[in-house]
Design a protein around this motif. Structure first.
Motif, mmCIF file in Angstrom:
data_model
loop_
_atom_site.group_PDB
_atom_site.id
_atom_site.type_symbol
_atom_site.label_atom_id
_atom_site.label_comp_id
_atom_site.label_asym_id
_atom_site.label_seq_id
_atom_site.Cartn_x
_atom_site.Cartn_y
_atom_site.Cartn_z
ATOM 1 N N PRO A 17 -31.267 99.706 38.494
ATOM 2 C CA PRO A 17 -32.501 99.300 39.184
ATOM 3 C C PRO A 17 -33.375 100.477 39.596
ATOM 4 O O PRO A 17 -34.598 100.429 39.453
ATOM 5 N N GLU A 18 -32.760 101.569 40.057
ATOM 6 C CA GLU A 18 -33.571 102.706 40.508
ATOM 7 C C GLU A 18 -34.321 103.367 39.345
ATOM 8 O O GLU A 18 -35.369 103.980 39.535
ATOM 9 N N ASP A 19 -33.783 103.212 38.126
ATOM 10 C CA ASP A 19 -34.436 103.832 36.958
ATOM 11 C C ASP A 19 -35.725 103.119 36.563
ATOM 12 O O ASP A 19 -36.591 103.707 35.912
ATOM 13 N N GLU B 64 -46.747 84.567 45.815
ATOM 14 C CA GLU B 64 -45.859 84.298 44.688
ATOM 15 C C GLU B 64 -45.635 85.550 43.854
ATOM 16 O O GLU B 64 -46.565 86.314 43.594
ATOM 17 N N ILE B 65 -44.373 85.728 43.471
ATOM 18 C CA ILE B 65 -44.027 86.797 42.537
ATOM 19 C C ILE B 65 -43.615 86.115 41.226
ATOM 20 O O ILE B 65 -42.665 85.334 41.200
ATOM 21 N N ILE B 66 -44.364 86.386 40.154
ATOM 22 C CA ILE B 66 -44.028 85.804 38.850
ATOM 23 C C ILE B 66 -43.291 86.858 38.027
ATOM 24 O O ILE B 66 -43.834 87.936 37.767
ATOM 25 N N LEU B 67 -42.059 86.558 37.641
ATOM 26 C CA LEU B 67 -41.324 87.508 36.811
ATOM 27 C C LEU B 67 -41.612 87.184 35.349
ATOM 28 O O LEU B 67 -41.221 86.124 34.847
ATOM 29 N N ALA B 68 -42.328 88.091 34.703
ATOM 30 C CA ALA B 68 -42.737 87.855 33.316
ATOM 31 C C ALA B 68 -42.043 88.856 32.406
ATOM 32 O O ALA B 68 -42.674 89.713 31.785
ATOM 33 N N VAL B 69 -40.716 88.751 32.380
ATOM 34 C CA VAL B 69 -39.934 89.655 31.529
ATOM 35 C C VAL B 69 -39.365 88.855 30.371
ATOM 36 O O VAL B 69 -39.283 87.635 30.429
ATOM 37 N N LYS B 70 -38.988 89.543 29.326
ATOM 38 C CA LYS B 70 -38.545 88.803 28.134
ATOM 39 C C LYS B 70 -37.186 88.142 28.372
ATOM 40 O O LYS B 70 -36.365 88.647 29.137
ATOM 41 N N THR C 17 -31.090 89.824 33.644
ATOM 42 C CA THR C 17 -30.447 90.669 34.661
ATOM 43 C C THR C 17 -31.497 91.186 35.649
ATOM 44 O O THR C 17 -31.312 91.136 36.867
ATOM 45 N N THR C 18 -32.604 91.665 35.098
ATOM 46 C CA THR C 18 -33.673 92.221 35.936
ATOM 47 C C THR C 18 -34.277 91.140 36.827
ATOM 48 O O THR C 18 -34.494 91.354 38.027
ATOM 49 N N ALA C 19 -34.513 89.963 36.239
ATOM 50 C CA ALA C 19 -35.109 88.864 37.007
ATOM 51 C C ALA C 19 -34.182 88.443 38.151
ATOM 52 O O ALA C 19 -34.626 88.265 39.293
ATOM 53 N N LEU C 20 -32.893 88.310 37.824
ATOM 54 C CA LEU C 20 -31.933 87.900 38.860
ATOM 55 C C LEU C 20 -31.839 88.944 39.969
ATOM 56 O O LEU C 20 -31.771 88.613 41.154
ATOM 57 N N TYR C 21 -31.842 90.211 39.588
ATOM 58 C CA TYR C 21 -31.759 91.294 40.567
ATOM 59 C C TYR C 21 -32.960 91.254 41.507
ATOM 60 O O TYR C 21 -32.811 91.341 42.740
ATOM 61 N N ILE C 22 -34.144 91.095 40.942
ATOM 62 C CA ILE C 22 -35.360 91.068 41.776
ATOM 63 C C ILE C 22 -35.343 89.838 42.691
ATOM 64 O O ILE C 22 -35.645 89.922 43.882
ATOM 65 N N LYS C 23 -34.936 88.706 42.111
ATOM 66 C CA LYS C 23 -34.834 87.466 42.903
ATOM 67 C C LYS C 23 -33.922 87.714 44.124
ATOM 68 O O LYS C 23 -34.242 87.319 45.250
#
Lengths: 198, 198
Positions: A118-120, A137-143, A150-156
Motif C-alpha cells: 500500500p505505501e508503494d 462518495e469515493i468511487i474505486l475505478a480500478v481494473k 486487493t487494492t479496492a478491498l484495502y481502501i474500503k
C-alpha cells in the motif's frame, strides 16, 4: 547490415512496448526520410514531456503546473472522488464526458506477488486527502484483476468508519460483446452481480 | 485533456506511418515513464541517424562512410548488379544471405501518374555506373506494380545494345500462400509466367 546509427535507432524503437523488429525498422526509416526540421520538433516534444510534466500536487494526475486543470476547476463536483490506478484512466473517464467529480491517481495497484505494498502506491496521500476534504462518495475505478480487487478491498477497509459511500465500478459483460468470447471469470462475476430488471 | 507537451508528443508519434491515436498515446506514455537517460539515448540515436547517414557515392545505399560496406567489399561478385527501388530492399536481399553481387539503389520508381520521371529516380547515375563497369548481368528487383514494370521496361530499353543479360525477379504466387487469397492479377501473372517442370 544497417549502418550503426540506424541500427541503434531501430533498437531504440524496439524498446517501446508493442514495437517489434519490423515496425521498428519502418519507424527508423521514416525518421531517416523525414525533414530534419520535423524530426527536430519531435525531439523537442519528447524533451518537453520529460522536463515539463509531473504529478499534480493534489491528485497525482499529469500536469505542467503545480495543480492540474481538474483539481483547479471549481465548477466540478467537489464531493465525489474517483480513485484510479494511473493517469491514463483519468483520460479515459474524461473522454466519457459524463463524470464531473474529482480524481485521485494511485501509483499502480497493490500486488503482494510483486512486492508492491500500500505505501508503494501512495495510499497515505489518498487517505490524508480524503480526511482533509468533505467527499461524500469515493468511487474505486480500478481494473477487476486480483491486484485491483486487493487494492479496492484495502481502501474500503482503511476508510471504514468514515461517513462516506465507498463504491466500485461494475464488472461484467462488455456492451456489444459476443457471449461465446467472454471468459469464465467475467461470466461468473456477471452472474454473481446480476441486477433486478426494473 | 492532456497537458500540452504530452499532446504534442502524441501528435508527433501519430505522424509516423501506421501509428494511430491509441498507439501514439501508448508510446507517448512510455516516453513519460521511461528513465530520462534512456529517452536521452533514444534522442541521440535519432540525431545520429539524421546527421551521419547519407547515400553511398557509388550505389546510393545508406552508409555512414563515403562508400558503403557492400561496395567496399572486394570479395563480392563484381559482375552482377541488382537494381532496387530503395535501401530497404538491399536489407531484404542481404538478409537472404544467398545474393553476393552488387546493388544499385534507385530513388523510387518511375510514375508518370505522379509526375516521377526517369531523371527523378537517378537513372543517369545507374547508366553511367553500368557503362563504366564490366557487369555481366543486371537484375531488376523492383516490385511488380505498374510503376515497377514501367521502371524495369525503361531500364531494359536504355541498356539495349550493351553486352549484358538484363533479368527481372520472378512474380507469382508466394510460397505457402493459400490459392484462395491470391488476387487475380497475381494469378494471371503466375499463369503467364508458368515454367516447364524439369
Amino acid at each position: 547490415m544497417y549502418p550503426e546509427s540506424l541500427r541503434n535507432l531501430i533498437e531504440g524503437f524496439k524498446s517501446f512496448p508493442g514495437i517489434g523488429e519490423k515496425t521498428a525498422e519502418r519507424l527508423a526509416f521514416s525518421v531517416l526520410d523525414a525533414d530534419t526540421e520535423k524530426v527536430g520538433a519531435f525531439i523537442d516534444s519528447m524533451k518537453d514531456v520529460k522536463e515539463k510534466i509531473h504529478p499534480c500536487k493534489i491528485c497525482n494526475h499529469l500536469t505542467e503546473n503545480e495543480i492540474c486543470e481538474i483539481c483547479s476547476n471549481k465548477l466540478r463536483d467537489q464531493s465525489t472522488l474517483c480513485v484510479v490506478e494511473d493517469p491514463r484512466s483519468v483520460i479515459l473517464f474524461e473522454r466519457l464526458g459524463s463524470y464531473n467529480g474529482m480524481y485521485h491517481v494511485l501509483n499502480g495497484l497493490i500486488s503482494p506477488m510483486e512486492g508492491i505494498n500500500p505505501e508503494d502506491i501512495g495510499i497515505d496521500k489518498l487517505l490524508s486527502r480524503i480526511k482533509e476534504n468533505n467527499f461524500k462518495e469515493i468511487i474505486l475505478a480500478v481494473k477487476p484483476s486480483i491486484e485491483g480487487e486487493t487494492t479496492a478491498l484495502y481502501i474500503k477497509k482503511i476508510l471504514d468508519g468514515l461517513p462516506l459511500r465507498v463504491s466500485k465500478i461494475a464488472s461484467g459483460i462488455p456492451i456489444g460483446a459476443d457471449m461465446e468470447y467472454i471468459d469464465s471469470m467475467t461470466l461468473e462475476r456477471a452472474l454473481l452481480d446480476r441486477k433486478n430488471i426494473e
